[in-house]
Design an enzyme around this catalytic site. Structure first.
Site, PDB file in Angstrom:
ATOM      1  N   CYS A   1      -9.909 -66.644 -15.289  1.00 23.99           N
ATOM      2  CA  CYS A   1     -10.558 -67.531 -16.240  1.00 23.99           C
ATOM      3  C   CYS A   1      -9.582 -67.943 -17.323  1.00 23.99           C
ATOM      4  O   CYS A   1      -9.700 -67.512 -18.475  1.00 23.99           O
ATOM      5  CB  CYS A   1     -11.766 -66.847 -16.837  1.00 23.99           C
ATOM      6  SG  CYS A   1     -12.978 -66.533 -15.578  1.00 23.99           S
TER       7      CYS A   1
ATOM      8  N   TYR B   1       7.192 -66.478 -18.382  1.00 22.07           N
ATOM      9  CA  TYR B   1       8.578 -66.946 -18.540  1.00 22.07           C
ATOM     10  C   TYR B   1       8.777 -68.382 -18.077  1.00 22.07           C
ATOM     11  O   TYR B   1       9.914 -68.830 -17.938  1.00 22.07           O
ATOM     12  CB  TYR B   1       9.545 -66.079 -17.713  1.00 22.07           C
ATOM     13  CG  TYR B   1       9.360 -64.598 -17.850  1.00 22.07           C
ATOM     14  CD1 TYR B   1       9.517 -63.962 -19.079  1.00 22.07           C
ATOM     15  CD2 TYR B   1       9.058 -63.815 -16.736  1.00 22.07           C
ATOM     16  CE1 TYR B   1       9.361 -62.594 -19.182  1.00 22.07           C
ATOM     17  CE2 TYR B   1       8.909 -62.444 -16.846  1.00 22.07           C
ATOM     18  CZ  TYR B   1       9.051 -61.844 -18.078  1.00 22.07           C
ATOM     19  OH  TYR B   1       8.901 -60.483 -18.176  1.00 22.07           O
TER      20      TYR B   1
HETATM   21  N1  LLP Z   1      18.978 -52.133 -16.632  1.00 22.21           N
HETATM   22  C1  LLP Z   1      18.282 -52.244 -17.776  1.00 22.21           C
HETATM   23  C2  LLP Z   1      18.651 -51.412 -18.903  1.00 22.21           C
HETATM   24  C3  LLP Z   1      17.224 -53.147 -17.866  1.00 22.21           C
HETATM   25  O1  LLP Z   1      16.547 -53.244 -18.991  1.00 22.21           O
HETATM   26  C4  LLP Z   1      16.892 -53.939 -16.747  1.00 22.21           C
HETATM   27  C5  LLP Z   1      15.779 -54.889 -16.813  1.00 22.21           C
HETATM   28  C6  LLP Z   1      17.620 -53.788 -15.571  1.00 22.21           C
HETATM   29  C7  LLP Z   1      18.676 -52.888 -15.557  1.00 22.21           C
HETATM   30  C8  LLP Z   1      17.330 -54.551 -14.311  1.00 22.21           C
HETATM   31  O2  LLP Z   1      17.451 -55.913 -14.471  1.00 22.21           O
HETATM   32  P1  LLP Z   1      17.354 -56.866 -13.161  1.00 22.21           P
HETATM   33  O3  LLP Z   1      18.578 -56.607 -12.330  1.00 22.21           O
HETATM   34  O4  LLP Z   1      16.133 -56.493 -12.426  1.00 22.21           O
HETATM   35  O5  LLP Z   1      17.296 -58.240 -13.709  1.00 22.21           O
HETATM   36  N2  LLP Z   1      10.089 -58.772 -16.362  1.00 22.21           N
HETATM   37  C9  LLP Z   1      11.251 -59.632 -16.413  1.00 22.21           C
HETATM   38  C10 LLP Z   1      12.529 -58.867 -16.312  1.00 22.21           C
HETATM   39  C11 LLP Z   1      12.645 -57.783 -17.352  1.00 22.21           C
HETATM   40  C12 LLP Z   1      13.861 -56.974 -17.131  1.00 22.21           C
HETATM   41  C13 LLP Z   1      13.864 -55.770 -17.982  1.00 22.21           C
HETATM   42  N3  LLP Z   1      15.028 -54.975 -17.834  1.00 22.21           N
HETATM   43  C14 LLP Z   1      11.141 -60.672 -15.305  1.00 22.21           C
HETATM   44  O6  LLP Z   1      10.150 -60.665 -14.599  1.00 22.21           O
HETATM   45  O7  LLP Z   1      12.019 -61.503 -15.157  1.00 22.21           O
END
Ligand code: LLP
Length: 463
Positions: free
Chosen positions: A391, A364
């Site tokens: 790597c 990201y």
């Molecule tokens: N609810 C739903 C339906 C979601 O899809 C997500 C995150 C959350 C809640 C929680 O979102 P948060 O509050 O943690 O932002 N891997 C990415 C983030 C992907 C989030 C996916 N869904 C990153 O590292 O930024």
């Protein structure tokens, strides 16, 4: 997100290269409380301590790299969300940010609910004693087996994500002689101001059922007709790492608009609305996140106002913060290995982990901070890039940051705010072993997820 280049130079360059950095901080030893877990400070020897344990001891006992998680901070943030939303709303911690059995127990004790999005997360939640009726089950492609297990366990809600799933869940529920509580996830067409890959409410993507073209209204029509389903509300999640509340405002407006249409068409006022997660945290000193009570107040006011305008009873609100609870509570502790100064560019500082324990920078373009934590230093700042041992030249943990120019192999450095989406997205790339998660509290440390071993790798490889 990008910051301007600074005119002052580190030791290796007269003119700094283009990059995402601002001025070197006035004091490289200072630890900005915005990005570090609450109990972090430096001890008399200059070493960072967290939960009453210094990083030297942690490295000795648990090795590096390691995710170090401040339990008191986690509980405090979880409680702050719970208190901010009060008894008329529900807080579902989003397990995808980081899930382990210890975390499930803490959440249970602090009165939070849990959002899971796979059979694995569901199994973890249930095995740690989270009552099933406090679990919400998400996902755009739940398997029939997952749906079966979730309904059998008695999850509090399943969030329906497609027309096919409406039928599938109804069918499984009926076959089990149950009526499953469900919400329908709708995409409201909001462009969240965040990275494209973590924005989820615009229409051209895989999640939810679009409001546009009457599709969401049609989904509601179908769900209301099926005996196996009890439609309790609508769900919207607009994306992640969001600071600007205006996206939630538009989303709430559109969700309430649909609630009103449902009332007008079916004479039913759905009792719940879930606004998802996505609230941003500080990865660097430039980020200014909001406090849970401000968020709760803003969201509650928005929904109440919209409902009054539509002459609807205000539904029970729920939210699903993941990152905002766990993100700031952990840092990754690394040992410095090779240091490679590139004249006119920057100094590459290699650590004993990398993109396998933090893929967010590569995926990201995420920004992180970093600090020398095993000691303090009065040496001049040098422009550094913290890279891993994989790597791949994209194996970058911190793209641009200032570290003291006397940094040496064997020093410990730490990257704060890695509690969310680092361990949970970790991989075995290059057969590098995934680090442990070590919880610290009141002078004690304990492993809550152990380090992967070569034996673990070989056990999966059945020849
Ligand atoms: N609810 C739903 C339906 C979601 O899809 C997500 C995150 C959350 C809640 C929680 O979102 P948060 O509050 O943690 O932002 N891997 C990415 C983030 C992907 C989030 C996916 N869904 C990153 O590292 O930024």
């Amino acid at each position: 997100m990008s910051r301007s280049a600074h005119p002052a130079g580190p030791r290796h360059a007269d003119v700094l290269p283009e990059g995402h950095y601002s001025a070197p901080p006035a004091d490289l030893n200072a630890l900005d409380p915005k990005v570090w877990a609450h109990t972090v400070s430096r001890n008399a020897d200059g070493a960072l301590t967290v939960g009453g344990v210094d990083v030297g001891t942690l490295a000795e006992q648990h090795g590096t790299p390691a995710y170090i998680l401040d339990e008191a901070d986690f509980r405090e943030r979880a409680r702050a969300w719970r208190t901010a939303f009060g008894n008329d709303a529900d807080v579902f911690y989003a397990g995808k940010a980081f899930l382990s059995r210890a975390v499930v127990r803490w959440l249970h004790e602090e009165g939070l609910n849990l959002d899971v999005c796979s059979g694995g997360e569901l199994a973890t939640a249930l095995s740690a004693g989270m009552p099933a009726d406090r679990i919400a089950f998400h996902g755009n492609n739940k398997s029939v087996d997952e749906i079966h297990r979730a309904i059998e366990a008695g999850v509090g809600r399943i969030v329906l994500d497609s027309f096919q799933e409406i039928v599938r869940v109804a069918h499984v529920a009926q076959s089990l002689g149950k009526r499953q509580r469900v919400q329908i996830r709708i995409t409201v067409g909001v462009e969240a101001h965040t990275h494209e890959f973590i924005a989820t409410a615009h229409e051209d993507q895989k999640f939810g059922i679009p409001l546009a073209g009457g599709q969401a209204a049609e989904a509601v029509r179908r769900a209301l007709q099926l005996d196996g389903l009890e439609l309790i509300g609508l769900h919207s999640h607009i994306g992640s790492q969001i600071f600007d509340m205006s996206g939630f405002e538009v989303a709430a407006h559109r969700v309430v608009g649909l609630l009103k249409d449902i009332r007008d068409e079916h004479g039913v006022e759905l009792p719940e609305i879930d606004l998802g997660g996505g609230l941003g945290i500080a990865y660097t000193s430039d980020d200014d996140p909001r406090e849970p009570h401000e968020i709760a107040k803003a969201l509650t006011e928005i929904v109440t106002r919209e409902c009054e305008g539509a002459r609807l009873r205000t539904p029970r609100i729920s939210v699903e913060p993941g990152r905002a609870i766990v993100g700031p509570t952990a840092f990754t502790l690394y040992e410095v290995g090779t240091i490679k100064p590139l004249d006119g560019l920057r100094t590459y500082v290699s650590v004993d982990g990398g993109m396998s324990d933090n893929i967010r920078t590569a995926l990201y373009d995420a920004e992180y901070s970093v600090a020398l934590v095993s000691r303090t230093s009065d040496a001049a700042p040098m422009l550094a890039r913290v890279v891993g041992k994989h790597c791949e030249s994209g194996d970058i943990v911190v793209k641009d940051a200032f570290l003291p120019s006397d940094l040496a192999p064997g020093d410990l450095i730490a990257v704060p705010a890695t509690g969310a989406y680092c361990r949970s997205m970790a991989s075995n790339y290059n057969h590098v072993l995934r680090p442990p998660v070590v919880a610290v509290r009141e002078g004690e440390s304990r492993v809550i997820v152990r380090r992967e071993t070569e034996e673990d790798l070989l056990r999966l490889d059945v020849g």
